[in-house]
Design a protein around this motif. Sequence first.
Motif, PDB file in Angstrom:
ATOM      1  N   TYR A 106       0.818  -1.209   0.000  1.00 50.80           N
ATOM      2  CA  TYR A 106       0.000   0.000   0.000  1.00 50.80           C
ATOM      3  C   TYR A 106       0.853   1.262   0.000  1.00 50.80           C
ATOM      4  CZ  TYR A 106       1.057   0.413   5.015  1.00 50.80           C
ATOM      5  OH  TYR A 106       1.705   0.539   6.221  1.00 50.80           O
ATOM      6  N   ILE A 107       0.237   2.354  -0.370  1.00 51.94           N
ATOM      7  CA  ILE A 107       0.804   3.685  -0.169  1.00 51.94           C
ATOM      8  C   ILE A 107      -0.129   4.418   0.788  1.00 51.94           C
ATOM      9  CG2 ILE A 107       2.011   3.821  -2.369  1.00 51.94           C
ATOM     10  CD1 ILE A 107      -0.289   5.390  -3.503  1.00 51.94           C
ATOM     11  N   ARG A 108       0.405   5.374   1.527  1.00 50.24           N
ATOM     12  CA  ARG A 108      -0.387   6.044   2.548  1.00 50.24           C
ATOM     13  C   ARG A 108      -0.368   7.543   2.330  1.00 50.24           C
ATOM     14  NH1 ARG A 108       0.701   4.541   8.748  1.00 50.24           N
ATOM     15  NH2 ARG A 108       2.353   6.097   8.583  1.00 50.24           N
ATOM     16  N   SER A 109      -1.473   8.166   2.613  1.00 53.00           N
ATOM     17  CA  SER A 109      -1.577   9.618   2.494  1.00 53.00           C
ATOM     18  C   SER A 109      -0.761  10.299   3.579  1.00 53.00           C
ATOM     19  CB  SER A 109      -3.042  10.041   2.634  1.00 53.00           C
ATOM     20  OG  SER A 109      -3.460   9.892   4.004  1.00 53.00           O
ATOM     21  N   GLY A 110      -0.686  11.621   3.506  1.00 56.77           N
ATOM     22  CA  GLY A 110      -0.115  12.375   4.602  1.00 56.77           C
ATOM     23  C   GLY A 110      -1.026  12.286   5.823  1.00 56.77           C
ATOM     24  N   ARG A 161      -5.073   4.655   3.592  1.00 53.73           N
ATOM     25  CA  ARG A 161      -4.249   3.627   2.942  1.00 53.73           C
ATOM     26  C   ARG A 161      -4.878   3.250   1.598  1.00 53.73           C
ATOM     27  NH1 ARG A 161      -1.720  -1.141   6.676  1.00 53.73           N
ATOM     28  NH2 ARG A 161      -0.885   0.112   8.404  1.00 53.73           N
ATOM     29  N   PHE A 162      -4.025   3.144   0.576  1.00 49.24           N
ATOM     30  CA  PHE A 162      -4.481   2.764  -0.761  1.00 49.24           C
ATOM     31  C   PHE A 162      -3.693   1.550  -1.236  1.00 49.24           C
ATOM     32  CE2 PHE A 162      -3.671   3.319  -5.417  1.00 49.24           C
ATOM     33  CZ  PHE A 162      -4.936   2.963  -5.851  1.00 49.24           C
ATOM     34  N   TYR A 163      -4.400   0.450  -1.489  1.00 52.84           N
ATOM     35  CA  TYR A 163      -3.804  -0.802  -1.964  1.00 52.84           C
ATOM     36  C   TYR A 163      -4.166  -0.977  -3.441  1.00 52.84           C
ATOM     37  CZ  TYR A 163      -3.352  -2.120   3.014  1.00 52.84           C
ATOM     38  OH  TYR A 163      -3.047  -2.161   4.359  1.00 52.84           O
ATOM     39  N   PRO A 164      -3.271  -0.648  -4.378  1.00 54.98           N
ATOM     40  CA  PRO A 164      -3.633  -0.725  -5.803  1.00 54.98           C
ATOM     41  C   PRO A 164      -3.895  -2.139  -6.293  1.00 54.98           C
ATOM     42  CG  PRO A 164      -1.308  -0.206  -5.536  1.00 54.98           C
ATOM     43  CD  PRO A 164      -1.915  -0.105  -4.182  1.00 54.98           C
ATOM     44  N   SER A 214      -9.340 -10.003  -2.521  1.00 54.45           N
ATOM     45  CA  SER A 214      -9.607  -8.692  -3.134  1.00 54.45           C
ATOM     46  C   SER A 214      -8.580  -8.347  -4.208  1.00 54.45           C
ATOM     47  CB  SER A 214      -9.638  -7.605  -2.057  1.00 54.45           C
ATOM     48  OG  SER A 214      -8.430  -7.569  -1.322  1.00 54.45           O
ATOM     49  N   LYS A 215      -7.952  -9.376  -4.801  1.00 55.95           N
ATOM     50  CA  LYS A 215      -6.873  -9.131  -5.765  1.00 55.95           C
ATOM     51  C   LYS A 215      -7.368  -8.449  -7.046  1.00 55.95           C
ATOM     52  CE  LYS A 215      -7.052 -13.816  -7.756  1.00 55.95           C
ATOM     53  NZ  LYS A 215      -7.462 -13.420  -9.104  1.00 55.95           N
ATOM     54  N   ASP A 216      -8.653  -8.535  -7.353  1.00 58.15           N
ATOM     55  CA  ASP A 216      -9.204  -7.883  -8.541  1.00 58.15           C
ATOM     56  C   ASP A 216      -9.787  -6.515  -8.224  1.00 58.15           C
ATOM     57  OD1 ASP A 216      -8.569 -10.056 -10.193  1.00 58.15           O
ATOM     58  OD2 ASP A 216     -10.402 -11.101  -9.617  1.00 58.15           O
ATOM     59  N   TYR A 217      -9.550  -6.046  -7.011  1.00 62.67           N
ATOM     60  CA  TYR A 217     -10.102  -4.775  -6.550  1.00 62.67           C
ATOM     61  C   TYR A 217      -8.976  -3.862  -6.066  1.00 62.67           C
ATOM     62  CZ  TYR A 217     -14.659  -7.114  -6.429  1.00 62.67           C
ATOM     63  OH  TYR A 217     -15.803  -7.795  -6.759  1.00 62.67           O
ATOM     64  N   ILE A 218      -9.272  -2.572  -5.983  1.00 56.75           N
ATOM     65  CA  ILE A 218      -8.428  -1.701  -5.167  1.00 56.75           C
ATOM     66  C   ILE A 218      -9.038  -1.685  -3.774  1.00 56.75           C
ATOM     67  CG2 ILE A 218      -7.709  -0.268  -7.111  1.00 56.75           C
ATOM     68  CD1 ILE A 218      -9.641   1.921  -5.909  1.00 56.75           C
ATOM     69  N   SER A 219      -8.200  -1.552  -2.766  1.00 59.42           N
ATOM     70  CA  SER A 219      -8.667  -1.472  -1.387  1.00 59.42           C
ATOM     71  C   SER A 219      -8.272  -0.117  -0.814  1.00 59.42           C
ATOM     72  CB  SER A 219      -8.053  -2.591  -0.532  1.00 59.42           C
ATOM     73  OG  SER A 219      -8.378  -3.866  -1.044  1.00 59.42           O
TER      74      SER A 219
END
Length: 333
Positions: A37-41, A53-56, A63-68
């Motif tokens: 994931y990447i995280r916002s400020g 949190r953004f999981y591309p 949830s592998k076919d989704y963004i989380s």
Amino acid sequence: MPRHTTVSTCTAETEHGDHVFEIFDYSQHRGMGNGEYIRSGVFSVGGYDWAIRFYPDGFSGISKDYISVYLELLSKDTKVRASCDLRLVDQSTGLSASVTQEGPRTFDSGNSSRFSPNNGKFMNRSKLEASGYIHESNITEQLGNLLDSEEATDVTFCVGGETCAAHRVLLATRSPVFKAQLYGPMREAKEQLVIIEDMQPAVFRALLRFIYTDSFPDMDDLEGGANREMIRHLLVAADRYAVDRLKLVCQSILCKNIDVETVSDTLALAYQHNCDSLKDICLEFITGPNVLDAVVATEGFKNLKATCPSALVDALEKSMRPRKARRVYSSCA
């Protein structure tokens, strides 16, 4: 006697806040790996710290076919009652639409309830990429079509008896090794047919696919073990041709698939191809509680002893560090 009427009120104090998390170059984040994931400020609402949190590639396998996407309570040792509304902004209109809402409910920093929502399927990835929420070039799709069509190709590779056509300039742009081979003084620079030794055709095709599109081919038809073996071969190919992003993605996937039976082989691979982060995670696993004896009993560990004895030295040193620390502490007490 006079009758007295009293009145009291209870008013909940609430605070509202908005945070816009803008993600540039979405396609460059896609392919990080399931669970990455990447995280916002960090932002503050109600006197508490939060982040998004953004999981591309999805939070987990289901949830592998989704963004989380999750809201996360960062403040420690606290409980907060709050609601959240996670929205996406249409890049063409500037209007936002709610995707998931939750609350009011209690966020507890000490357990998984610090995240909201409790579902990793925020939005189907294909639906997201076809929507107005992402404003990006479709160049990777076009380059993938160019590879498939073999239009205007100027070099052909022979791999294990199979041929693959490609474009010299694109390969050279993405790989310094291909650049040296195809434009330098090496023999391959003058030939239309290049022989690739010691590589499976499927692996080379996957390498080309990543070079053109920055993504993996569909591997859903592979079983778990076969899928893991393909990722290992791809890591070797990425190291061989200095495709660094592919090498990092392969390491990330392997890190999430370590177990007693596979850790020795993965550790040997990490040493052979200078994958420091993968090496550290394997050593951490091996030296964990109640794991070493089971690892030692595997066939992979026997191969590790024969091919990479330095890994055993590092594992031994790592396992001894906590004991040394305890001895120093007790002697000073």
